[in-house]
Design a protein around this motif. Structure first.
Motif, PDB file in Angstrom:
ATOM      1  N   LYS A  62       0.866  -1.186   0.000  1.00 60.16           N
ATOM      2  CA  LYS A  62       0.000   0.000   0.000  1.00 60.16           C
ATOM      3  C   LYS A  62       0.892   1.220   0.000  1.00 60.16           C
ATOM      4  N   ALA A  63       0.660   2.101  -0.983  1.00 59.28           N
ATOM      5  CA  ALA A  63       1.445   3.325  -1.117  1.00 59.28           C
ATOM      6  C   ALA A  63       0.521   4.524  -1.041  1.00 59.28           C
ATOM      7  N   ASP A  64       0.870   5.495  -0.218  1.00 61.65           N
ATOM      8  CA  ASP A  64       0.117   6.741  -0.141  1.00 61.65           C
ATOM      9  C   ASP A  64       0.582   7.651  -1.273  1.00 61.65           C
ATOM     10  N   LEU A  65      -0.318   7.945  -2.199  1.00 57.15           N
ATOM     11  CA  LEU A  65      -0.016   8.795  -3.347  1.00 57.15           C
ATOM     12  C   LEU A  65      -1.089   9.867  -3.487  1.00 57.15           C
ATOM     13  N   PRO A  66      -1.210  10.748  -2.481  1.00 53.66           N
ATOM     14  CA  PRO A  66      -2.287  11.740  -2.511  1.00 53.66           C
ATOM     15  C   PRO A  66      -2.168  12.670  -3.712  1.00 53.66           C
ATOM     16  N   GLY A  67      -3.314  12.946  -4.314  1.00 57.31           N
ATOM     17  CA  GLY A  67      -3.359  13.885  -5.427  1.00 57.31           C
ATOM     18  C   GLY A  67      -2.981  13.302  -6.771  1.00 57.31           C
ATOM     19  N   LEU A  68      -2.587  12.035  -6.814  1.00 52.12           N
ATOM     20  CA  LEU A  68      -2.218  11.419  -8.091  1.00 52.12           C
ATOM     21  C   LEU A  68      -3.381  10.633  -8.668  1.00 52.12           C
ATOM     22  N   LYS A  69      -3.470  10.638  -9.996  1.00 55.96           N
ATOM     23  CA  LYS A  69      -4.438   9.817 -10.705  1.00 55.96           C
ATOM     24  C   LYS A  69      -3.748   8.517 -11.082  1.00 55.96           C
ATOM     25  N   LYS A  70      -4.553   7.482 -11.315  1.00 53.25           N
ATOM     26  CA  LYS A  70      -3.958   6.191 -11.650  1.00 53.25           C
ATOM     27  C   LYS A  70      -3.134   6.258 -12.929  1.00 53.25           C
ATOM     28  N   GLU A  71      -3.455   7.203 -13.822  1.00 51.11           N
ATOM     29  CA  GLU A  71      -2.711   7.355 -15.067  1.00 51.11           C
ATOM     30  C   GLU A  71      -1.306   7.910 -14.828  1.00 51.11           C
ATOM     31  N   GLU A  72      -1.066   8.488 -13.659  1.00 52.04           N
ATOM     32  CA  GLU A  72       0.234   9.066 -13.330  1.00 52.04           C
ATOM     33  C   GLU A  72       1.140   8.093 -12.573  1.00 52.04           C
ATOM     34  N   VAL A  73       0.669   6.857 -12.379  1.00 52.93           N
ATOM     35  CA  VAL A  73       1.398   5.856 -11.607  1.00 52.93           C
ATOM     36  C   VAL A  73       1.629   4.629 -12.477  1.00 52.93           C
ATOM     37  N   LYS A  74       2.815   4.022 -12.351  1.00 45.04           N
ATOM     38  CA  LYS A  74       3.132   2.785 -13.065  1.00 45.04           C
ATOM     39  C   LYS A  74       3.465   1.697 -12.061  1.00 45.04           C
ATOM     40  N   VAL A  75       2.921   0.507 -12.320  1.00 45.91           N
ATOM     41  CA  VAL A  75       3.287  -0.672 -11.541  1.00 45.91           C
ATOM     42  C   VAL A  75       3.830  -1.674 -12.536  1.00 45.91           C
ATOM     43  N   GLU A  76       5.069  -2.121 -12.305  1.00 47.48           N
ATOM     44  CA  GLU A  76       5.722  -3.044 -13.231  1.00 47.48           C
ATOM     45  C   GLU A  76       6.358  -4.185 -12.452  1.00 47.48           C
ATOM     46  N   VAL A  77       6.477  -5.335 -13.129  1.00 41.94           N
ATOM     47  CA  VAL A  77       7.193  -6.479 -12.559  1.00 41.94           C
ATOM     48  C   VAL A  77       8.286  -6.882 -13.539  1.00 41.94           C
ATOM     49  N   GLU A  78       9.422  -7.269 -12.994  1.00 40.35           N
ATOM     50  CA  GLU A  78      10.538  -7.717 -13.808  1.00 40.35           C
ATOM     51  C   GLU A  78      10.720  -9.207 -13.624  1.00 40.35           C
ATOM     52  N   ASP A  79      11.421  -9.823 -14.567  1.00 37.63           N
ATOM     53  CA  ASP A  79      11.605 -11.279 -14.563  1.00 37.63           C
ATOM     54  C   ASP A  79      12.261 -11.797 -13.286  1.00 37.63           C
ATOM     55  N   ASP A  80      13.126 -11.018 -12.693  1.00 35.90           N
ATOM     56  CA  ASP A  80      13.824 -11.494 -11.504  1.00 35.90           C
ATOM     57  C   ASP A  80      13.069 -11.151 -10.211  1.00 35.90           C
TER      58      ASP A  80
END
Length: 155
Positions: A62-80
Motif C-alpha cells: 500500500k502506497a500513499d499517493l495523494p493527489g495522483l491519478k492512476k494514469e500518473e502511476v506505473k506498476v511493473e514487474v521484472e523477470d527477476d
C-alpha cells in the motif's frame, strides 16, 4: 528584553508563536547537521511511503499517493521477481501574482522497488487505486513440501 522564551520565537525574528501558523515547526533539532539539500523536484522520491504486509494468500503493498491519478502511476514487474512502483507528481502551476509562504508538498518523480520472495506469483499481480492509496496485491504460490520417502536400512 522579551518575556517570551526563545524556543517560541520563529526564524523570522517574530517573538510570537501566534504570528506564524507554522511556529511550532520553529525548533529544528537537526538544524546544524549538514544534510544534502532536497529540491522540490527530487523530494517526492524520498517521501513516498509504502507498507508491505504478507498474508497467508498474498503480499500486499500500500502506497500513499495523494493527489495522483492512476494514469500518473506505473506498476511493473521484472523477470527477476522485482516489483517497481513509480510515477510523477507535477509541480503546481505558479501564477505571476501568487505569493508563496511555504512549500511542503513534494513534486517530481518517484520510484520504489521491492524484490519479492520465491513464492510470489508474478503473472497474477493486481493493482487498484482508491482515494490516493495504491494497493498492489501479489498472490503467493503454495509452498510444496518435499516428498519424504523412508529408506529401509539393510544389515
Amino acid at each position: 528584553m522579551s518575556l517570551i522564551p526563545s524556543f517560541f520565537a520563529n526564524r523570522r525574528g517574530n517573538n510570537s508563536i501566534f504570528s506564524d501558523p507554522f511556529a511550532l515547526d520553529a525548533w529544528d533539532p537537526f538544524r546544524d547537521i549538514p544534510f544534502p539539500e532536497l529540491s522540490r523536484e527530487n523530494s517526492a522520491f524520498v517521501s513516498t511511503r509504502v507498507d508491505w504486509k504478507e498474508t497467508p494468500e498474498a503480499h500486499v503493498f500500500k502506497a500513499d499517493l495523494p493527489g495522483l491519478k492512476k494514469e500518473e502511476v506505473k506498476v511493473e514487474v521484472e523477470d527477476d521477481r522485482v516489483l517497481q512502483i513509480s510515477g510523477k507528481r507535477n509541480v503546481e502551476k505558479e501564477e505571476k501574482n501568487d505569493k508563496w509562504h511555504r512549500v511542503e508538498r513534494s513534486s517530481g518523480e518517484f520510484m520504489r522497488r521491492f524484490r519479492l520472495p520465491e513464492n510470489a506469483k508474478m503473472d497474477q499481480v493486481k493493482a487498484a487505486m482508491e482515494n490516493g492509496v495504491l494497493t498492489v496485491t501479489v498472490p503467493k504460490e503454495e509452498v510444496k513440501k518435499p516428498d519424504v520417502k523412508a529408506i529401509e536400512i539393510s544389515g
